[in-house]
Each structure stands twice: as C-alpha cells, then as structure tokens.
Scaffold this motif. Structure first.
Motif, PDB file in Angstrom:
ATOM      1  N   ALA A  56     -34.680   4.122   9.101  1.00 35.91           N
ATOM      2  CA  ALA A  56     -33.785   5.275   8.419  1.00 35.91           C
ATOM      3  C   ALA A  56     -32.328   5.381   8.904  1.00 35.91           C
ATOM      4  CB  ALA A  56     -34.496   6.469   8.084  1.00 35.91           C
ATOM      5  N   GLN A  58     -30.424   3.301  10.095  1.00 34.09           N
ATOM      6  CA  GLN A  58     -29.731   2.153   9.737  1.00 34.09           C
ATOM      7  C   GLN A  58     -28.677   2.421   8.469  1.00 34.09           C
ATOM      8  OE1 GLN A  58     -32.052  -1.521   9.670  1.00 34.09           O
ATOM      9  NE2 GLN A  58     -32.250  -1.324  11.828  1.00 34.09           N
ATOM     10  N   SER A  59     -28.966   3.551   7.782  1.00 35.53           N
ATOM     11  CA  SER A  59     -28.003   3.756   6.865  1.00 35.53           C
ATOM     12  C   SER A  59     -26.528   4.201   7.322  1.00 35.53           C
ATOM     13  CB  SER A  59     -28.570   5.130   5.984  1.00 35.53           C
ATOM     14  OG  SER A  59     -28.323   6.168   6.639  1.00 35.53           O
ATOM     15  N   TYR A  62     -23.823   1.487   6.607  1.00 32.98           N
ATOM     16  CA  TYR A  62     -23.167   1.379   5.272  1.00 32.98           C
ATOM     17  C   TYR A  62     -22.271   2.602   5.053  1.00 32.98           C
ATOM     18  CZ  TYR A  62     -26.794  -2.263   5.170  1.00 32.98           C
ATOM     19  OH  TYR A  62     -27.721  -2.905   5.560  1.00 32.98           O
ATOM     20  N   ASP A  63     -22.003   3.236   6.101  1.00 36.15           N
ATOM     21  CA  ASP A  63     -21.147   4.458   6.224  1.00 36.15           C
ATOM     22  C   ASP A  63     -19.689   4.004   5.981  1.00 36.15           C
ATOM     23  OD1 ASP A  63     -19.604   6.833   6.288  1.00 36.15           O
ATOM     24  OD2 ASP A  63     -20.870   7.772   7.896  1.00 36.15           O
TER      25      ASP A  63
END
Length: 189
Positions: A56, A58-59, A62-63
């Motif tokens: 989780a 690892q989101s 994509y920021d």
C-alpha cells in the motif's frame, strides 16, 4: 510499523534512498517483501498484513508531487533473500523502473569506485512539511537512527549525489539487470 513508515514518508516531497544490499520497500514485489519481512521477524504472526501494508505504501510511486530517487548496489541484484525465483521476479520489476523512468533509479555497479563511505543503507526525507528539517533515517539490525543535524544530513546528501554520478541508469541499468537475470537463471538450483 509499515503504517508508521508511510506516515513519515508522507512528510517529505523529496526522497533519496540508498541501499547497498537490498531493494527498497517502495520498489519491492510482494514475494520479495514477504521474504524480507519473514527473515527479519520470523515469529511475526501478521506477515500478510505487513506485506499488504508495504504494498500500500507504493502508492507514493504515483504521487506527482513527490520526487523519488533510488540507488541500489549491484549486490541487491545478485543476493537472494530466501529464493532465487523471488529474486528473479524482483529483477523483472526493477527492469520496469529502469526502463520506464517513472522514478529516478540507479545501480552502483561493483566495477566502479563509488566515491562515498557507505556501508549501510539510508533514506533522506527532504522538502518536508511544516519546514521540518531534512531527516536521514538509518536502519540498523535492532534499531533505527534518525539524524536531523544539517551538517550531517548534508553529508548524506553529498554522498548520495556522488554515488548517483557513477550509477547506471536507463538502458545501462536495464542491460546490467538483464545480464544478471540471465546469470541467475543459468545457476543450478
């Protein structure tokens, strides 16, 4: 622990992460993460939850407001945690990061002097919320060391930049990963 790490990671907009021997958590496959967590906490009853929490995190990859820069030593590409199959799968994931350019990813190869005294891993969180000072986190076997002294954090940033200058990136990193992947697959089990 993974939630605490995620909360801390959210405080910085610039992440510089060096590890001489392992692939960092934000770049790990679930199988690789499972092997690392199980090795560190063999009695841990919440292995599945820890792996899910690491995934989780690892989101952050994509920021678009966060800059992530990762350096690993070549040893991370060659040294399995528990199984060669898992390591090969992890190399496949690293091929994506090296070729896509979604994060700044480099490999410090064995054959180059890397110009920094660095036997241990560290992460730097910079450009932090509320004007908090840069933070260098050093993970030890049984403890974590946090450094916020500007002179010391600058020394770590300088070391990261020196290693970044000699790191293989892009197609050169892809070529090294592919070569090592092929060597590993040819090894007898």
């Amino acid at each position: 622990m993974q939630r605490d790490v995620a909360n801390l990671e959210a405080t910085g907009k610039l992440h510089l992460d060096w590890h001489p021997r392992l692939v960092q958590g934000l770049l790990q496959t679930p199988a690789y993460a499972r092997e690392i967590i199980a090795a560190a906490h063999p009695e841990g009853p919440q292995l599945d939850a820890a792996v899910a929490a690491r995934m989780a995190r690892q989101s952050l990859l994509y920021d678009p407001t966060t800059t992530l820069r990762f350096l690993i030593g070549e040893a991370a590409l060659r040294w399995p945690i528990a199984s060669m199959t898992t390591l090969v799968g992890q190399l496949d994931r690293l091929l994506l990061f090296a070729s896509e350019g979604t994060v700044d990813f480099g490999i410090v190869p064995f054959e180059v002097p890397f110009g920094a005294f660095s036997y241990h891993a560290w992460s730097i969180l910079a450009e932090r919320a509320n004007n908090e000072p840069d933070l260098v986190e050093i993970g030890l076997e049984t403890a974590k060391v946090d450094i916020t002294d500007p002179e010391q954090t600058t020394a770590y940033r300088d070391a990261f930049e020196r290693m970044s200058l000699v790191a293989l990136k892009g197609e050169a990193a892809v070529a090294l990963i592919r070569r090592i992947r092929l060597e590993l697959q040819r090894r007898p089990c």
